[in-house]
Design an enzyme around this catalytic site. Structure first.
Site, mmCIF file in Angstrom:
data_model
loop_
_atom_site.group_PDB
_atom_site.id
_atom_site.type_symbol
_atom_site.label_atom_id
_atom_site.label_comp_id
_atom_site.label_asym_id
_atom_site.label_seq_id
_atom_site.Cartn_x
_atom_site.Cartn_y
_atom_site.Cartn_z
ATOM 1 N N HIS A 62 47.219 0.870 23.184
ATOM 2 C CA HIS A 62 48.260 0.443 22.237
ATOM 3 C C HIS A 62 49.625 0.295 22.898
ATOM 4 C CE1 HIS A 62 45.206 1.966 19.172
ATOM 5 N NE2 HIS A 62 45.224 0.657 19.132
ATOM 6 N N ASP A 139 42.136 -13.910 7.474
ATOM 7 C CA ASP A 139 41.581 -14.368 8.749
ATOM 8 C C ASP A 139 42.701 -14.862 9.672
ATOM 9 O OD1 ASP A 139 40.157 -15.434 10.817
ATOM 10 O OD2 ASP A 139 38.831 -16.651 9.558
ATOM 11 N N ASP A 157 45.055 -8.488 18.956
ATOM 12 C CA ASP A 157 44.425 -7.166 19.126
ATOM 13 C C ASP A 157 43.074 -7.236 18.425
ATOM 14 O OD1 ASP A 157 43.738 -4.533 19.319
ATOM 15 O OD2 ASP A 157 45.339 -3.783 18.024
ATOM 16 N N ASP A 160 35.499 -7.660 19.943
ATOM 17 C CA ASP A 160 34.777 -8.495 20.915
ATOM 18 C C ASP A 160 34.512 -9.901 20.365
ATOM 19 O OD1 ASP A 160 34.764 -6.204 22.343
ATOM 20 O OD2 ASP A 160 32.624 -5.795 22.168
ATOM 21 N N PRO A 164 33.386 -11.694 13.508
ATOM 22 C CA PRO A 164 34.625 -12.330 13.027
ATOM 23 C C PRO A 164 35.616 -12.640 14.149
ATOM 24 C CG PRO A 164 34.584 -9.994 12.417
ATOM 25 C CD PRO A 164 33.223 -10.328 12.969
HETATM 26 N N1 SAM Z 1 41.386 -1.983 20.471
HETATM 27 C C1 SAM Z 1 40.264 -2.624 19.999
HETATM 28 C C2 SAM Z 1 39.253 -3.118 20.977
HETATM 29 O O1 SAM Z 1 39.572 -3.863 21.922
HETATM 30 O O2 SAM Z 1 38.107 -2.732 20.809
HETATM 31 C C3 SAM Z 1 40.526 -3.638 18.948
HETATM 32 C C4 SAM Z 1 41.001 -2.906 17.767
HETATM 33 S S1 SAM Z 1 41.119 -3.600 16.226
HETATM 34 C C5 SAM Z 1 40.141 -2.416 15.358
HETATM 35 C C6 SAM Z 1 40.208 -5.101 16.179
HETATM 36 C C7 SAM Z 1 40.250 -5.712 14.810
HETATM 37 O O3 SAM Z 1 40.179 -7.131 14.873
HETATM 38 C C8 SAM Z 1 39.136 -5.281 13.878
HETATM 39 O O4 SAM Z 1 39.661 -4.432 12.887
HETATM 40 C C9 SAM Z 1 38.588 -6.580 13.294
HETATM 41 O O5 SAM Z 1 38.275 -6.496 11.926
HETATM 42 C C10 SAM Z 1 39.749 -7.521 13.588
HETATM 43 N N2 SAM Z 1 39.366 -8.947 13.602
HETATM 44 C C11 SAM Z 1 38.254 -9.507 14.130
HETATM 45 N N3 SAM Z 1 38.246 -10.821 13.903
HETATM 46 C C12 SAM Z 1 39.396 -11.118 13.218
HETATM 47 C C13 SAM Z 1 39.940 -12.322 12.691
HETATM 48 N N4 SAM Z 1 39.308 -13.479 12.816
HETATM 49 N N5 SAM Z 1 41.141 -12.244 12.046
HETATM 50 C C14 SAM Z 1 41.788 -11.055 11.906
HETATM 51 N N6 SAM Z 1 41.302 -9.883 12.374
HETATM 52 C C15 SAM Z 1 40.122 -9.918 13.026
#
Ligand code: SAM
Length: 277
Positions: A62, A139, A157, A160, A164
């Site tokens: 972070h 989204d 952030d 993978d 989504p």
């Molecule tokens: N630090 C983390 C890692 O590299 O593993 C990432 C943390 S954060 C929890 C990642 C977030 O991205 C998830 O909560 C997921 O729901 C969100 N995410 C994935 N695809 C997304 C999208 N298209 N739009 C917005 N958020 C998205």
């Protein structure tokens, strides 16, 4: 009984940690969401079986995803975070005095809810309704397509590039990021492991170079991610890491990030240079 939790890094490799207790296990419209309390890392957020963040080592990711780009830009006022549902990135972004507003667009409301309940240290800015923070559940791909000339810094952030998060690693997405940034804006994205995700990194580096005049990569050591070596990729319209002058900038108390790392994190091993050249 002993409970263990494994993230499969590749078909042949896993990272396994012993679990004290499963605090939450559920399913949203987008993914499996779990919080486990582990002996090694304390509480850990796991999405679709992939370790996202943990109390013991979250500061590395972070601080590095927020402070490096926010100090490359000389005066970041408006920031967008895509994803980041645990709240750790925005917790660090709001600490910057120059930042007036941070929008966060997370697709999964369950990740936000669960993080606020079980990971309050990480989700602090969301829990306290920080006045700089504007949190939207939606989204990030659609949000980016609609934005134009709005942000000084964009922080992707994301999880993978499956599920989504898949569309957040495409040429079309990076074109929209370029369009959403102000004429001197820059963006950063977590871009996985330079050891285990080489085809992905090669492809996205090529895409970002195709669109942005400045492309850079930096590293951080993250114990719960594959191999521990993690990379972040920057696309910038104007400012580069080598030109940063921190002499008149805010001093922040941090556990991983420091002024030396602002430049040193960009020193890359030869195999990584080769990968992105
Ligand atoms: N630090 C983390 C890692 O590299 O593993 C990432 C943390 S954060 C929890 C990642 C977030 O991205 C998830 O909560 C997921 O729901 C969100 N995410 C994935 N695809 C997304 C999208 N298209 N739009 C917005 N958020 C998205």
């Amino acid at each position: 009984m002993q409970l263990w939790c494994t993230e499969n890094e590749t078909e042949y490799l896993g990272l396994t940690t012993r679990v004290k207790e499963t605090l939450f296990a559920g399913k949203s419209e987008f993914q499996d969401v779990a919080v486990v309390d582990t002996y090694q890392f304390g509480r850990m957020l796991v999405l679709d079986g992939v370790f996202q963040t943990s109390i013991a080592e979250e500061f590395v990711y972070h601080e590095m995803i927020a402070h490096i780009p926010l100090f490359i830009h000389p005066n970041p006022k408006k920031v967008l975070v895509i994803g980041g549902g645990d709240g750790g990135a925005v917790r660090e972004v709001v600490r910057h005095d120059t930042v007036e507003k941070v929008e966060m667009v997370e697709i999964d409301g369950l990740v936000v809810e669960v993080s606020k309940k079980y990971l309050p240290q990480i989700s602090k800015a969301m829990l306290e309704n920080n006045p700089k923070l504007d949190l939207k559940i939606g989204d990030g791909i659609g949000h980016m397509a609609a934005a134009e000339n709005e942000y000084d810094v964009i922080i992707v952030d994301c999880s993978d590039p499956i599920g989504p998060g898949e569309g957040l690693f495409t040429h079309a997405f990076y074109q929209n990021v370029y369009k959403a940034l102000k004429p001197d804006g820059l963006f950063v994205q977590q871009t996985e492991s330079p050891f285990y995700h080489q085809p992905l990194i090669q492809r996205l580096s090529k895409d970002i170079k195709d669109i942005f005049p400045i492309h850079e990569m930096y590293l951080a050591h993250i114990p719960i991610y594959p191999g521990g070596m993690h990379c972040f990729t920057i696309g910038s319209k104007k400012y580069a890491s080598k030109d940063v002058d921190l002499s008149n900038r805010q001093k922040l108390e941090t556990k991983y990030y420091n002024e030396e790392l602002q430049k040193a994190a960009f020193a890359l091993p030869n195999f990584v240079k080769e990968l992105i050249k």
